[in-house]
Every structure is written in C-alpha cells, then in structure tokens.
Write a protein that holds these residues in place. Structure first.
Motif, mmCIF file in Angstrom:
data_model
loop_
_atom_site.group_PDB
_atom_site.id
_atom_site.type_symbol
_atom_site.label_atom_id
_atom_site.label_comp_id
_atom_site.label_asym_id
_atom_site.label_seq_id
_atom_site.Cartn_x
_atom_site.Cartn_y
_atom_site.Cartn_z
ATOM 1 N N VAL A 38 0.207 7.940 -10.234
ATOM 2 C CA VAL A 38 1.109 7.271 -9.294
ATOM 3 C C VAL A 38 0.619 7.353 -7.853
ATOM 4 O O VAL A 38 0.549 6.323 -7.165
ATOM 5 C CB VAL A 38 2.542 7.822 -9.441
ATOM 6 N N PRO A 39 0.249 8.524 -7.317
ATOM 7 C CA PRO A 39 -0.217 8.536 -5.926
ATOM 8 C C PRO A 39 -1.445 7.652 -5.718
ATOM 9 O O PRO A 39 -1.560 6.974 -4.690
ATOM 10 C CB PRO A 39 -0.536 10.013 -5.670
ATOM 11 N N GLY A 40 -2.353 7.644 -6.688
ATOM 12 C CA GLY A 40 -3.530 6.793 -6.568
ATOM 13 C C GLY A 40 -3.177 5.322 -6.586
ATOM 14 O O GLY A 40 -3.776 4.515 -5.866
ATOM 15 N N GLU A 80 4.882 14.095 -0.597
ATOM 16 C CA GLU A 80 3.551 13.523 -0.779
ATOM 17 C C GLU A 80 3.590 12.005 -0.672
ATOM 18 O O GLU A 80 2.544 11.352 -0.616
ATOM 19 C CB GLU A 80 2.985 13.947 -2.143
ATOM 20 N N ALA A 81 4.784 11.437 -0.681
ATOM 21 C CA ALA A 81 4.999 10.003 -0.483
ATOM 22 C C ALA A 81 6.281 9.853 0.334
ATOM 23 O O ALA A 81 7.203 10.672 0.216
ATOM 24 C CB ALA A 81 5.126 9.267 -1.811
ATOM 25 N N ILE A 91 10.203 -1.815 5.400
ATOM 26 C CA ILE A 91 10.088 -0.489 4.798
ATOM 27 C C ILE A 91 9.125 -0.540 3.624
ATOM 28 O O ILE A 91 9.227 -1.415 2.750
ATOM 29 C CB ILE A 91 11.461 0.016 4.330
ATOM 30 N N HIS A 92 8.207 0.407 3.599
ATOM 31 C CA HIS A 92 7.273 0.577 2.488
ATOM 32 C C HIS A 92 7.274 2.029 2.032
ATOM 33 O O HIS A 92 7.539 2.937 2.826
ATOM 34 C CB HIS A 92 5.850 0.184 2.894
ATOM 35 N N THR A 93 6.988 2.213 0.759
ATOM 36 C CA THR A 93 6.691 3.551 0.245
ATOM 37 C C THR A 93 5.181 3.733 0.309
ATOM 38 O O THR A 93 4.424 2.953 -0.290
ATOM 39 C CB THR A 93 7.177 3.709 -1.202
ATOM 40 N N HIS A 94 4.749 4.743 1.051
ATOM 41 C CA HIS A 94 3.332 5.048 1.218
ATOM 42 C C HIS A 94 3.049 6.487 0.809
ATOM 43 O O HIS A 94 3.949 7.339 0.833
ATOM 44 C CB HIS A 94 2.915 4.899 2.691
ATOM 45 N N THR A 95 1.807 6.765 0.483
ATOM 46 C CA THR A 95 1.398 8.157 0.381
ATOM 47 C C THR A 95 1.483 8.782 1.770
ATOM 48 O O THR A 95 1.463 8.077 2.790
ATOM 49 C CB THR A 95 -0.029 8.294 -0.146
ATOM 50 N N ALA A 96 1.564 10.091 1.805
ATOM 51 C CA ALA A 96 1.647 10.780 3.094
ATOM 52 C C ALA A 96 0.441 10.453 3.962
ATOM 53 O O ALA A 96 0.570 10.204 5.170
ATOM 54 C CB ALA A 96 1.759 12.288 2.870
ATOM 55 N N ASP A 97 -0.752 10.442 3.366
ATOM 56 C CA ASP A 97 -1.955 10.156 4.143
ATOM 57 C C ASP A 97 -1.914 8.755 4.730
ATOM 58 O O ASP A 97 -2.248 8.542 5.901
ATOM 59 C CB ASP A 97 -3.205 10.318 3.266
#
Length: 371
Positions: A38-40, A80-81, A91-97
């Motif tokens: 999922v994070p990838g 982490e997200a 609004i978007h869901t992003h990874t923390a980075d």
C-alpha cells in the motif's frame, strides 16, 4: 536547424486512444491486480484524491491484489500516510515523505486560491497570520471553526472564512486521525505536517523530479495534462529541459506527448477487465484531454454540479455509475452491456464487495443510480 516542439510532434510516432488507454491503465495498476504494498502504491500513484474518507480505500481496492481497508488505515494511524491539501488545491492521501516533499511545490496554486479572498483579508499581515496559526494548531489540533475564531480575535474586521483559508494556504495543514481511518469517524482537526510527522520538511521536490514520476503514473502525457493534474502553470520549460531524457509521441490530434523511454506501453488490444472506481478517482482527473478514458459521448455524465459519482470501466473506458445503497450495489451502465460484459461487471462488483465489506450482505442489481 533545431526542431521546434511542433515539428517534433509531427514526426513522432502516433499513439491512438486505445494505446493511450492501455498505457495509462497499466501505470495506474488497473490492467491487472498489483502486488505492490500500500505505501508503495500510494507513492507510485502520487497520492489518492480524498475529498471524502472512503475514496482512497476504494481506489486501492480496484488496483491491489490482497488489499484490505486496514492496509491503508494502519499506515495512517502510524502517521506514515496523511490527508493534506496538495494537487489542484484538493485533499489527497499521501505518504509522509511525499506530503513533506510535494506540498511546497503546490504553493503557487495555493497563492492563486488565496488571491481570491483578498477582500476578506484587507489589512491582514499574512506572515503574522501564518505564525499565529502555526502556534495554535501545534499547541493542539484545531477544527477550521476553532481556527477561524482564534484568528478573528487578532483581526476582528476580517472575513472569518478568509482567515482560515489563508492559514490552510500558507501552512501545510494535515488532517489528524481518527479522521480518514476506515470504520472510524471524527471531525476534521488540523495541525502542521511537521508537527504531526515529528520531522521537518527537508528539501522540497523539484519539478524536474516530479515530471518523470507523473509520466510513470499517468503518461504518456502532454504539458497541459500535467498542468491539469498538478494545478500548476508554465511547465513547458521544465519539459523542454528534460526533453533529452524523454521520448515523444503524438496523439490523434497531433498533440506532442512525452514519456519515459522504458515505460510500459501495452498493445492496444490488451484485455482490460472491468474496474469499479470511487468518486474523484485521479484516473479521470489527471489529463487535460480525458478521451483516453472518457468516451466523448459520456463526457460529463459522471458529474452533477460539484458532485462526482462512483464510476466503473468496461474495456478500459468509462461505462457507467455505481452506488452502494443500504442493502444493494446498484450499477447503472451508460449503454447496454452484452451478456459476457454484464457477467464480468457483476463478477468485479462481487469482488469489490468481498474486499471492502466482507461481513456485509449486499444484493447486486442493475438500475438507476440515485443522484
């Protein structure tokens, strides 16, 4: 003689609508279920549009093999997200980075939005406002109402809504959990990304690094496509600087398209199974010319005013709407489906329900989606 972009486009290989469709679906992880974690996947897709809580979950359910809602809720709960306003000022869901790296790139769009509220901010020192708002939300996450009320103490003659919009545009404000978690509820409460993630922003991404990532997820694409996706302008110079590292094509209208040399471009006849997508899926929002996914005869049919409907694809193209009602999944095709197509759509609907609502019992029926 140096070739101009227009002359390059005229001699570049041609990519028709179906070729663009299959290339985009492959990069969007929609041709076949992906085993990407999922994070990838969230990183590869450069975030998931998330005006509402549920769409990112359904977006991943359509794309990932073995997905469960907890696989996204977990990283969000672990910080982490995150949910944050970025691309297209939505609004978007992003990874923390990516939250920390991409948010600074969207600042020009934020400033344009802020300019629309100029009258309501007469006499307001925006740098002072940002400083004050940062202190407030880092002391304790605040709702927009609470933030407006606090800022209005400092500027009682300003428009309260404009004050809170200014804070959101000037600061990287994330929505703290439990907002955004599957099966949970909570008001939108905000704090800064740095405070929530426990680290500073660090170096921002560059437009030169963003173009290849956009093409990897949405290409082949023209300059206007990326500008539409990002909500930014004047990206032609960036593409021109990167031209030696890219390849070019032309679409049916002769528009020059850029791409990564080694990016997948499947055969136009590659099978594309039905897929159920949430409202505001980025597949339908990230190109200036959306005919690679939306047939001209269906243009605008998945929107009503400012409301977007959940959609489904057949043979890779927008083919209808769906809605999950109290006891049924209602599917509304835009045109008659043949027997085999109908069975495929039903099977994909059943799969989606098993993934997203394994404990519930829903009927599946074809009908009219309530507007």
């Amino acid at each position: 003689m140096t070739k101009t972009p227009r002359s390059v486009a005229r001699t570049a290989p041609h990519l028709g609508v179906r070729a663009l469709n299959r290339a985009t679906l492959e990069r969007q992880l929609l041709l076949r279920p992906s085993r990407m974690p999922v994070p990838g996947a969230v990183e590869h897709l450069l975030g998931l549009q998330a005006q509402n809580v549920k769409p990112p979950y359904y977006a991943l359910a359509a794309r990932l093999d073995g997905f469960t809602p907890e696989a996204l809720s977990g990283p969000m709960a672990a910080r982490e997200a995150v949910r944050i306003v970025t691309l297209r000022s939505t609004i978007h869901t992003h990874t923390a980075d990516d939250c920390l790296a991409l948010r600074p790139l969207t600042q020009p769009a934020m400033e344009r939005e802020l300019a629309n509220f100029g009258k309501g901010l007469a006499g307001v020192d925006l740098d002072r406002l940002a400083e004050l708002a940062r202190g407030l939300v880092e002391a304790e996450p605040r709702t927009m109402k609470q933030l407006r009320e606090e800022l209005a103490r400092e500027w009682p003659d300003a428009d309260p809504l404009s004050l809170s919009v200014a804070a959101r545009c000037r600061l990287p404000l994330v929505q703290v959990t439990p907002r955004g978690l599957w099966g949970r509820s909570g008001q939108v409460r905000l704090t800064t990304a740095e405070h929530w993630l426990g680290r500073s922003a660090g170096p921002a991404a560059t437009l030169e690094s963003l173009v290849p990532r956009y093409l990897a997820a949405f290409g082949p694409a023209c300059v206007r496509d990326m500008q539409t996706w990002a909500g930014l302008t004047r990206l032609r110079e960036v593409f021109e600087r990167l031209r030696p590292r890219l390849v070019t094509f032309q679409d049916d209208r002769g528009v020059e398209l850029f791409d990564l040399p080694d990016a997948p471009r499947p055969d136009p006849d590659t099978p594309a199974p039905p897929r159920f997508l949430p409202e505001f899926d980025n597949l339908l929002l990230s190109h200036a010319d959306r005919t690679r996914v939306v047939p001209p005869e269906h243009r605008g049919r998945h929107w009503q005013g400012n409301i977007a409907h959940c959609t489904f694809l057949v043979d890779g193209f927008l083919a209808g709407l769906w809605r999950l009602e109290k006891d049924a999944l209602v599917i509304e095709p835009f045109a008659r489906l043949g027997g085999a197509r109908r069975d495929e759509v039903l099977a994909e609907g059943e799969r989606m329900l098993r993934v997203m609502h394994p404990e519930a019992a829903y009927d599946i029926r074809f009908g009219t989606v309530r507007r």
